[in-house]
Design a protein around this motif. Structure first.
Motif, mmCIF file in Angstrom:
data_model
loop_
_atom_site.group_PDB
_atom_site.id
_atom_site.type_symbol
_atom_site.label_atom_id
_atom_site.label_comp_id
_atom_site.label_asym_id
_atom_site.label_seq_id
_atom_site.Cartn_x
_atom_site.Cartn_y
_atom_site.Cartn_z
ATOM 1 N N ARG A 246 36.106 38.339 31.202
ATOM 2 C CA ARG A 246 37.560 38.272 31.283
ATOM 3 C C ARG A 246 38.016 38.717 32.822
ATOM 4 N NH1 ARG A 246 37.131 40.462 25.860
ATOM 5 N NH2 ARG A 246 37.087 42.635 26.742
ATOM 6 N N ALA A 247 38.439 37.825 33.667
ATOM 7 C CA ALA A 247 38.555 37.919 34.575
ATOM 8 C C ALA A 247 40.034 38.272 35.187
ATOM 9 C CB ALA A 247 38.032 36.981 35.639
ATOM 10 N N GLU A 248 40.791 39.411 34.981
ATOM 11 C CA GLU A 248 42.157 39.575 35.261
ATOM 12 C C GLU A 248 42.124 40.090 36.542
ATOM 13 O OE1 GLU A 248 46.314 41.637 33.767
ATOM 14 O OE2 GLU A 248 44.774 41.658 32.407
ATOM 15 N N LEU A 249 42.526 39.440 37.759
ATOM 16 C CA LEU A 249 42.252 40.018 39.105
ATOM 17 C C LEU A 249 43.615 40.604 39.528
ATOM 18 C CD1 LEU A 249 40.372 37.099 40.869
ATOM 19 C CD2 LEU A 249 39.315 39.269 39.907
ATOM 20 N N ARG A 250 43.737 42.106 39.796
ATOM 21 C CA ARG A 250 45.021 42.427 40.079
ATOM 22 C C ARG A 250 45.031 42.626 41.645
ATOM 23 N NH1 ARG A 250 43.335 44.839 35.192
ATOM 24 N NH2 ARG A 250 44.920 44.633 33.663
ATOM 25 N N GLY A 251 46.249 42.812 42.150
ATOM 26 C CA GLY A 251 46.460 42.829 43.574
ATOM 27 C C GLY A 251 46.265 41.926 44.456
ATOM 28 N N TRP A 252 47.266 41.534 45.255
ATOM 29 C CA TRP A 252 47.592 40.264 45.901
ATOM 30 C C TRP A 252 46.719 40.393 47.496
ATOM 31 C CZ3 TRP A 252 49.017 38.254 50.472
ATOM 32 C CH2 TRP A 252 49.633 36.875 50.510
#
Length: 326
Positions: free
Chosen positions: A35-41
């Motif tokens: 599950r790839a929830e990428l945080r931070g822009w």
């Protein structure tokens, strides 16, 4: 040839709550489990690339978000005439781009610059549609029961990492409409998925090769994984994955991309003979990319998990070098 990497067999989060790489996610899988929830822009890279090979055409389709831009495109090569059709779009801030967290589950939607891509993913397979000037693509890509794909997490560090799924040799059927002429996609065709989610360093070089013939597929990578303890190398026999843990040496002539390539390592003796070179360049100031993707035929051999050698004669696909500043 036994892989030194850890096989993951249960669902896992790619990231910790603070956005860093989850150490439990580092390893490889036979089906999508991350599950790839990428945080931070700012450093996030998300993409879906599908390559389709038919007896008459080679098709490439990409939908991507680099945070500061969406880069989307559709490419078609006529294998007989070598004529190319290419439509590319750059969308500032990747506006409107939609990507799921899990490979193979949920919709992908991107649009801009005259290009629109719609990917619908269900447990039984994928519906792929793309629209560009004088071009329509509508494909169904079933997922055969028991079919395996290679998922790998590549760790450069706690804040720089990539999760990739390489799914080679999927059946595909549907139609390509190009310049008003309709072409059936079906017998003798196959599809390849490159699903990517990660946080990349600014500058990177990679090699990628994928090839298929009935009952046999190969997936090889290099340079970008060197020294990480992870590789994206595998052999597929009748849909069953044989993981290759060796780092590979790629030898090719950058002054003549159509000369034969050699890809070698422990248990890997692969030759690749190109018949066409596709060149892609994107320049957006301090960021840019250059890719030389060569289509061709494979030869040589790879040692399977049981120690036997498998010959690759008859496989069709591609090998590429990509250089990115992003």
């Amino acid at each position: 040839m036994l892989p030194h990497e850890r096989e993951i067999t249960e669902p896992v989060d790619l990231c910790l709550p603070d956005g860093r790489l989850n150490p439990a996610a580092v390893g490889w899988t036979r089906r999508p489990l991350h599950r790839a929830e990428l945080r931070g822009w700012g450093r996030r890279k998300r993409w879906e690339y599908w390559g389709i090979v038919t007896p008459a055409h080679i098709i490439g389709l990409v939908a991507s978000s680099l945070d500061y831009a969406g880069v989307h495109g559709v490419y078609v090569l006529d294998r007989a005439s070598r004529a190319e059709v290419s439509h590319d779009a750059v969308v500032p801030l990747a506006r409107g781009a939609r990507f799921p967290q899990v490979s193979g589950a949920g919709p992908v939607r991107v649009a801009g610059g005259g290009v629109r891509v719609e990917i619908d993913q269900e447990p039984g397979g994928t519906r792929l549609r793309a629209y560009a000037p004088d071009l329509t693509l509508d494909l169904e890509i079933p997922l055969p029961e028991g079919h395996e794909s290679l998922g790998v997490v590549v760790p450069w560090g706690p804040r720089r990492f990539q999760y990739t799924v390489k799914d080679v040799g999927r059946p595909v059927r549907g139609r390509l409409v190009l310049g008003g002429a309709e072409h059936e996609v079906g017998e003798g065709a196959f599809a390849v998925l490159d699903h990517g989610r990660g946080k990349w360093p600014y500058s990177v070089i990679w090699n990628w090769a994928a090839g298929h013939a009935p009952g046999l597929s190969v997936q090889l990578g290099g340079k970008w994984t060197d020294g990480t303890g992870s590789t994206e190398n595998a052999l597929f026999v009748d849909g069953r994955l044989h993981k290759i843990g060796a780092e590979l040496e790629w030898v090719y002539d950058r002054s003549d991309w159509l000369k034969p390539w050699r890809i070698a390592g422990d248990g890997v003796e692969v030759e690749f003979t190109p018949f066409h070179e596709k060149i892609s360049r994107t320049e957006l100031g301090v960021v840019g990319s250059e890719t030389h993707q060569c289509f061709g035929h494979f030869g040589g051999r790879i040692r399977a998990g049981d120690g036997s050698w498998v010959t690759l004669d008859g496989l069709t696909g591609w090998a590429e070098e990509a250089r990115n500043r992003w």
